[in-house]
Every structure is written in C-alpha cells, then in structure tokens.
Design an enzyme around this catalytic site. Structure first.
Site, PDB file in Angstrom:
ATOM      1  N   ALA A 129      25.284  47.306 -51.031  1.00 52.87           N
ATOM      2  CA  ALA A 129      26.857  48.501 -50.279  1.00 52.87           C
ATOM      3  C   ALA A 129      27.044  48.556 -51.668  1.00 52.87           C
ATOM      4  CB  ALA A 129      27.574  48.073 -49.035  1.00 52.87           C
ATOM      5  N   ALA A 135      32.866  58.584 -51.829  1.00 52.34           N
ATOM      6  CA  ALA A 135      32.221  58.386 -53.219  1.00 52.34           C
ATOM      7  C   ALA A 135      30.547  58.064 -53.310  1.00 52.34           C
ATOM      8  CB  ALA A 135      32.904  56.984 -53.662  1.00 52.34           C
ATOM      9  N   GLY A 136      29.824  59.066 -52.938  1.00 55.49           N
ATOM     10  CA  GLY A 136      28.493  58.945 -53.090  1.00 55.49           C
ATOM     11  C   GLY A 136      27.640  59.504 -54.632  1.00 55.49           C
ATOM     12  N   SER A 137      27.567  60.341 -54.800  1.00 51.69           N
ATOM     13  CA  SER A 137      26.684  60.847 -56.249  1.00 51.69           C
ATOM     14  C   SER A 137      27.916  59.922 -57.737  1.00 51.69           C
ATOM     15  CB  SER A 137      26.384  61.932 -56.632  1.00 51.69           C
ATOM     16  OG  SER A 137      25.848  62.670 -55.651  1.00 51.69           O
ATOM     17  N   ARG A 274     -12.069  69.854 -39.428  1.00 53.34           N
ATOM     18  CA  ARG A 274     -11.908  70.956 -38.279  1.00 53.34           C
ATOM     19  C   ARG A 274     -12.154  72.453 -38.608  1.00 53.34           C
ATOM     20  NH1 ARG A 274      -9.599  72.790 -33.839  1.00 53.34           N
ATOM     21  NH2 ARG A 274      -7.936  74.149 -34.063  1.00 53.34           N
ATOM     22  N   GLN A 342       0.604  71.931 -43.375  1.00 53.97           N
ATOM     23  CA  GLN A 342      -0.067  73.340 -43.440  1.00 53.97           C
ATOM     24  C   GLN A 342      -1.586  72.962 -42.999  1.00 53.97           C
ATOM     25  OE1 GLN A 342       2.121  75.755 -43.322  1.00 53.97           O
ATOM     26  NE2 GLN A 342       1.309  77.065 -42.742  1.00 53.97           N
ATOM     27  N   HIS A 344      -2.629  70.361 -41.975  1.00 56.28           N
ATOM     28  CA  HIS A 344      -3.630  70.394 -40.094  1.00 56.28           C
ATOM     29  C   HIS A 344      -2.487  70.707 -38.969  1.00 56.28           C
ATOM     30  CE1 HIS A 344      -3.962  65.822 -42.499  1.00 56.28           C
ATOM     31  NE2 HIS A 344      -4.095  65.647 -41.335  1.00 56.28           N
ATOM     32  N   GLU A 369      19.366  56.873 -53.678  1.00 59.56           N
ATOM     33  CA  GLU A 369      19.094  56.077 -55.161  1.00 59.56           C
ATOM     34  C   GLU A 369      19.235  57.078 -56.230  1.00 59.56           C
ATOM     35  OE1 GLU A 369      16.898  52.829 -54.990  1.00 59.56           O
ATOM     36  OE2 GLU A 369      16.503  53.137 -53.428  1.00 59.56           O
TER      37      GLU A 369
HETATM   38  C1  FAD Z   1      17.817  56.828 -46.540  1.00 59.33           C
HETATM   39  C2  FAD Z   1      19.095  56.781 -47.784  1.00 59.33           C
HETATM   40  C3  FAD Z   1      19.186  55.535 -47.653  1.00 59.33           C
HETATM   41  C4  FAD Z   1      20.402  55.297 -48.276  1.00 59.33           C
HETATM   42  N1  FAD Z   1      20.850  53.259 -48.368  1.00 59.33           N
HETATM   43  C5  FAD Z   1      21.319  53.663 -49.315  1.00 59.33           C
HETATM   44  C6  FAD Z   1      22.103  51.600 -49.246  1.00 59.33           C
HETATM   45  O1  FAD Z   1      20.858  51.160 -49.421  1.00 59.33           O
HETATM   46  N2  FAD Z   1      23.276  51.489 -50.686  1.00 59.33           N
HETATM   47  C7  FAD Z   1      24.157  52.733 -50.585  1.00 59.33           C
HETATM   48  O2  FAD Z   1      25.440  52.023 -51.716  1.00 59.33           O
HETATM   49  N3  FAD Z   1      23.871  54.292 -50.345  1.00 59.33           N
HETATM   50  C8  FAD Z   1      22.576  54.271 -50.339  1.00 59.33           C
HETATM   51  N4  FAD Z   1      22.700  54.948 -49.226  1.00 59.33           N
HETATM   52  C9  FAD Z   1      23.795  56.930 -49.706  1.00 59.33           C
HETATM   53  C10 FAD Z   1      23.346  57.286 -51.118  1.00 59.33           C
HETATM   54  O3  FAD Z   1      22.924  56.212 -52.007  1.00 59.33           O
HETATM   55  C11 FAD Z   1      24.277  58.646 -51.455  1.00 59.33           C
HETATM   56  O4  FAD Z   1      23.688  59.178 -49.955  1.00 59.33           O
HETATM   57  C12 FAD Z   1      23.848  59.882 -52.550  1.00 59.33           C
HETATM   58  O5  FAD Z   1      24.524  58.551 -53.734  1.00 59.33           O
HETATM   59  C13 FAD Z   1      24.309  60.804 -52.129  1.00 59.33           C
HETATM   60  O6  FAD Z   1      25.391  60.322 -52.325  1.00 59.33           O
HETATM   61  P1  FAD Z   1      26.522  61.344 -50.620  1.00 59.33           P
HETATM   62  O7  FAD Z   1      25.643  61.110 -49.904  1.00 59.33           O
HETATM   63  O8  FAD Z   1      27.342  60.979 -50.753  1.00 59.33           O
HETATM   64  O9  FAD Z   1      25.916  62.932 -51.261  1.00 59.33           O
HETATM   65  P2  FAD Z   1      26.797  63.815 -51.800  1.00 59.33           P
HETATM   66  O10 FAD Z   1      28.017  62.918 -53.819  1.00 59.33           O
HETATM   67  O11 FAD Z   1      28.230  64.382 -51.780  1.00 59.33           O
HETATM   68  O12 FAD Z   1      26.299  64.601 -53.221  1.00 59.33           O
HETATM   69  C14 FAD Z   1      25.825  66.340 -52.136  1.00 59.33           C
HETATM   70  C15 FAD Z   1      25.018  66.674 -52.951  1.00 59.33           C
HETATM   71  O13 FAD Z   1      25.456  67.632 -54.460  1.00 59.33           O
HETATM   72  C16 FAD Z   1      24.720  67.560 -55.023  1.00 59.33           C
HETATM   73  N5  FAD Z   1      26.053  66.912 -56.624  1.00 59.33           N
HETATM   74  C17 FAD Z   1      26.381  66.292 -56.783  1.00 59.33           C
HETATM   75  N6  FAD Z   1      27.297  65.793 -57.853  1.00 59.33           N
HETATM   76  C18 FAD Z   1      26.914  66.959 -58.325  1.00 59.33           C
HETATM   77  C19 FAD Z   1      27.100  67.731 -59.844  1.00 59.33           C
HETATM   78  N7  FAD Z   1      28.328  66.905 -60.694  1.00 59.33           N
HETATM   79  N8  FAD Z   1      26.352  68.601 -59.862  1.00 59.33           N
HETATM   80  C20 FAD Z   1      25.272  68.719 -59.112  1.00 59.33           C
HETATM   81  N9  FAD Z   1      25.174  68.873 -57.903  1.00 59.33           N
HETATM   82  C21 FAD Z   1      25.893  67.431 -57.579  1.00 59.33           C
HETATM   83  C22 FAD Z   1      23.880  65.615 -54.750  1.00 59.33           C
HETATM   84  O14 FAD Z   1      22.606  65.654 -55.844  1.00 59.33           O
HETATM   85  C23 FAD Z   1      23.518  66.021 -53.198  1.00 59.33           C
HETATM   86  O15 FAD Z   1      22.433  67.044 -53.670  1.00 59.33           O
HETATM   87  C24 FAD Z   1      21.550  55.768 -48.873  1.00 59.33           C
HETATM   88  C25 FAD Z   1      20.909  57.429 -48.178  1.00 59.33           C
HETATM   89  C26 FAD Z   1      20.094  57.419 -47.950  1.00 59.33           C
HETATM   90  C27 FAD Z   1      20.002  59.068 -47.769  1.00 59.33           C
END
Ligand code: FAD
Length: 391
Positions: A129, A135-137, A274, A342, A344, A369
């Site tokens: 987690a 806080a994603g990326s 096919r 495509q 299929h 990831e």
């Molecule tokens: C199937 C799946 C499984 C997951 N499993 C886990 C898990 O087990 N544990 C966990 O901790 N997380 C998990 N995640 C979360 C995943 O790590 C995040 O979704 C990912 O890091 C992106 O964060 P966000 O969704 O907040 O998108 P955001 O950070 O909001 O980004 C949105 C978009 O903007 C782009 N972006 C962001 N910053 C920039 C920048 N500086 N320049 C250009 N583009 C940018 C990103 O690439 C993305 O395309 C999972 C996600 C998925 C889809």
C-alpha cells in the site's frame, strides 16, 4: 522446436524451468481459469494447488520454505502464467511479490519466521500500500501518517487502489514518520495485519479487467502498531518501496510478454481456420502483417527484458533500464492486443471470449506500478544526466 528469435539465449536451467511451468499451466490451470472467470475470485483452492506444486513463495529463501528463485526465474514463471490468465500472476504475487520480497530483504528474523513461512505455505496473502487519493504518481506527497506513541506507533490515513487489499492477511503500508524529510528519510514501511483495531477496508473497486483483480481502499484510524511492525529502518520506507517497485517493473514486463505471445498464438490459430471471400485470413497480407508486427514487437520486448534480467542476475546496476522494459512491454502488449481483437473480428469483442478479456486485462499495465509517463520521466532523467543507453 524451431523458434524465430531469442530462445537460444536462455540457459538450460531457465529453459527447463519454463517447460516445467508450461506443463503445470497447460495441465492443471485451465479449469481454474474458467472458475476465476465465473466467480470473479481467486479461489483458495488455486492457492493450495500452487502451493503443492511449489508456486507459493517462489522467490523466498529456501530456509523459510520458499523456492529460492532468482528474479529472472520468477519472471519466466509469470510469463508462462500470464499466457493463460492474468489472475495467476496476481495469485503468484500474493506470496512472492513486492511485500514478501521486502520482508525477505529488510525484515527482522521474527518477521521472516512469521510471514515468509506463511507465504510459502500458501496460508498468507500479501498486499502493498503506497498509493493514496492525493498521491499516486507523486507517491512521496503521501499524507498517511505514523506517529510515535510510547514504544509503538499510531497510524492514520487512507490508501486506495491496493491490489487484493480486501483479501490480504498482511499489507506493507508506507507512512510519513517525519514530514520534514518525507522521501529523504521521513517515510517508514509498516506491516499491518488483517483485523487489527483501527484498520478497515472501506471500499473495493472493480476495474475494466477481470473481476479477479480488485482494488481496495484501506482506512487507518488510530491504528496502533508495535515497533515490531516496522520493515527495515525507521525513515527508510521510501527506499524499501522503490526497491520493491524495481522488481515489480520486471515482473510486469515479462507478464506482458507472456500475454502478448498468447494473443499472437490465438490469432494465428484463428487466421488459419477463418475463411472470408473464399480464402483463409492467414492468406491475406493485411492479416499477415499484423501478425508480423506483433511477433517483432514480442521479440524486441523479450530481448530487452532478458538482457536486463541477466544483468540484474550478474549484480549489475541497471539504472532506468527497468523503466525501459516496463514502458516498452506495457505499450507493446496494448498494440498486440488491439491487433488480436482486429484479427478476430466480432468474436474479438464478445464478452467472455479470451481475446476480449486479454484486451481489457492488459490495459492496466500502462497505469499500475508507475504509469508510462512516469517511466519516461525516469528514463529522461538518466539520458539528460549523460547516462549512455548501453550503461
Ligand atoms: C490495476 C492496478 C493495480 C494497482 N495496484 C496498486 C497496489 O497494489 N498498491 C499501490 O500502492 N498502488 C496500486 N495501484 C495504483 C497505481 O500505482 C497508481 O494508479 C499509479 O501510480 C498512478 O497514480 P494515479 O492513479 O493517482 O494517477 P496520477 O498520478 O493522478 O496520474 C494521472 C496521469 O497523469 C500522468 N502524470 C502524472 N504525473 C505526471 C507528470 N509529472 N508528467 C506527465 N504525466 C504525468 C500519469 O502518468 C497518469 O497518466 C494500482 C493501479 C492499478 C491500475
């Protein structure tokens, strides 16, 4: 068997391992794939079967009941699993993925005894987690906070999109312990166990992919943790997490290669049976070229992954090469899946048909990831500071 590209590069040991996993997948897992599609769950019976056949705790040290596999060997196993169904790679990661490996690398003897043995025995499932709603990326901007209280910690905050978080027995949770330092010594990794007071699963999301992949929201409200829940050193959690993600990038990359190869094989089979306008699809150049483009994509992806995995096995630093693998492979499998649909035709978009499921399942790989853009940022940073591509 005659091969077009690259099989020669595998050692005898890796080749034998690939064949053993493929026999297991072909011989045992078919009915489980159907069961997963029916129920939308990863059944305990599957984990038990994997355990009996040595596929739980694959990468964990042998002394704790694990298989002692290298990252390369593990990636070969994931490649084979993902040829049939993405859910098998998820099941493998429960016991051999990022959290089990973080405990193996950084855990105390007591943590290893308790958790690693449990993973290897197929009795415990793990979660990881890091991500939060804000806080994603930019994971270092996380808000989940752990504060010292007596000789333990109190955890407060919220994580979301946590794969399998609703079924995990133990989850490695990253939390801020020093807001001044954050990623530079202010984030710590904690092991939170199912049922601990103050910890709850507050939402479970399904996605466009197989229902066997669910993402959980986890809430921590004054969740009291003992000092023994800390993984590694206090303040070192961001490094622990990033180390786990390095492995994760290679696992994802090889899973993409396996899925792509399966899609091409399914497309070839279809094209050879096919007929349209009196001829087989396989006789049409338009179809052949789609197959060729996918085959070239796969060969390039596999060459890149195996080269990086070999270098990791030799103990070399690979810098952003893992990001290159994750970027190329996750985008590659998207192209291959699109061509497979495509080829299929209508069948390729019918709910429940494998190619349609693969198409949805592989879309995740460009987001989870570290999304493609983040991998590009990491690679760009290396390029601009003068790292040569072959370094
Ligand atoms: C199937 C799946 C499984 C997951 N499993 C886990 C898990 O087990 N544990 C966990 O901790 N997380 C998990 N995640 C979360 C995943 O790590 C995040 O979704 C990912 O890091 C992106 O964060 P966000 O969704 O907040 O998108 P955001 O950070 O909001 O980004 C949105 C978009 O903007 C782009 N972006 C962001 N910053 C920039 C920048 N500086 N320049 C250009 N583009 C940018 C990103 O690439 C993305 O395309 C999972 C996600 C998925 C889809």
């Amino acid at each position: 068997m005659e091969t077009l590209a690259l099989e020669v590069e595998l050692t005898d040991e890796l080749r034998a391992m690939r064949e053993a996993v493929r026999r297991f997948v072909d011989g045992e897992l078919g009915p489980w794939a159907e069961e997963i599609d029916r129920s939308g769950e990863i059944p305990d019976g599957l984990i038990a079967l994997m355990q009996r056949n040595g596929y739980c705790g694959m990468r964990l040290p042998v002394e704790y009941g694990g298989g002692g596999l290298s990252l390369f060997q593990y990636c070969i196993a994931l490649e084979e699993f993902s040829r049939l169904h993405r859910a098998f790679t998820i099941a493998a990661n429960y016991t051999s993925g990022m959290t089990p490996m973080a405990i193996a690398r950084h855990g105390t003897p007591a943590q290893k005894e308790k958790f690693l043995r449990g993973f290897a025995a197929g009795k415990l499932k793990s979660g990881f987690a890091l991500t939060e709603p804000e806080a994603g990326s930019d994971a270092a901007s996380m808000r989940t906070r752990a504060e010292r209280r007596g000789d333990g910690w109190v955890l407060n905050g919220r994580k979301h999109y946590i794969s399998g978080g609703h079924v995990a027995d133990v989850i490695m949770v990253m939390a801020v312990t020093d807001p001044e330092k954050r990623a530079r010594g202010g984030i710590t990794a904690f092991l939170v166990e199912k049922g601990m007071p103050g910890f709850s699963v507050t939402r479970v999301d399904t996605t466009i992919a197989t229902d066997a992949i669910r993402l959980a929201e986890l809430t921590f409200e004054d969740c009291v943790l003992p000092d023994s829940a800390v993984v590694g050193e206090v303040g070192n959690g961001f490094k622990v997490a990033m180390g786990s993600l390095n492995d994760g990038r290679m696992s994802v990359s090889c899973s993409c290669v396996g899925a792509a190869e399966s899609l091409v094989e399914r497309s070839i089979e279809h094209a050879k049976t096919r007929r349209t306008f009196g001829k087989l699809l396989a006789e049409r150049q338009a179809i052949q070229w789609m197959l060729v483009d996918s085959a070239v994509d796969i060969a390039a992806a596999r060459a890149l992954c195996y080269d990086v995995l070999r270098r990791i096995e030799r103990g070399e630093k690979v810098g952003s090469a893992g990001s290159m693998c994750k970027l190329f492979c996750s985008e590659m499998v998207g192209r291959v899946a699109d061509r497979a649909v495509q080829i299929h035709g209508g069948m390729g978009v019918i709910r429940g048909f494998p190619v349609e499921r693969f198409y949805r399942d592989v879309r995740h790989y460009r987001v989870g990831e570290g999304a493609s853009e983040i991998q590009r940022i990491v690679i760009a940073r290396d390029l601009l500071r003068g790292v040569r591509i072959e370094d």
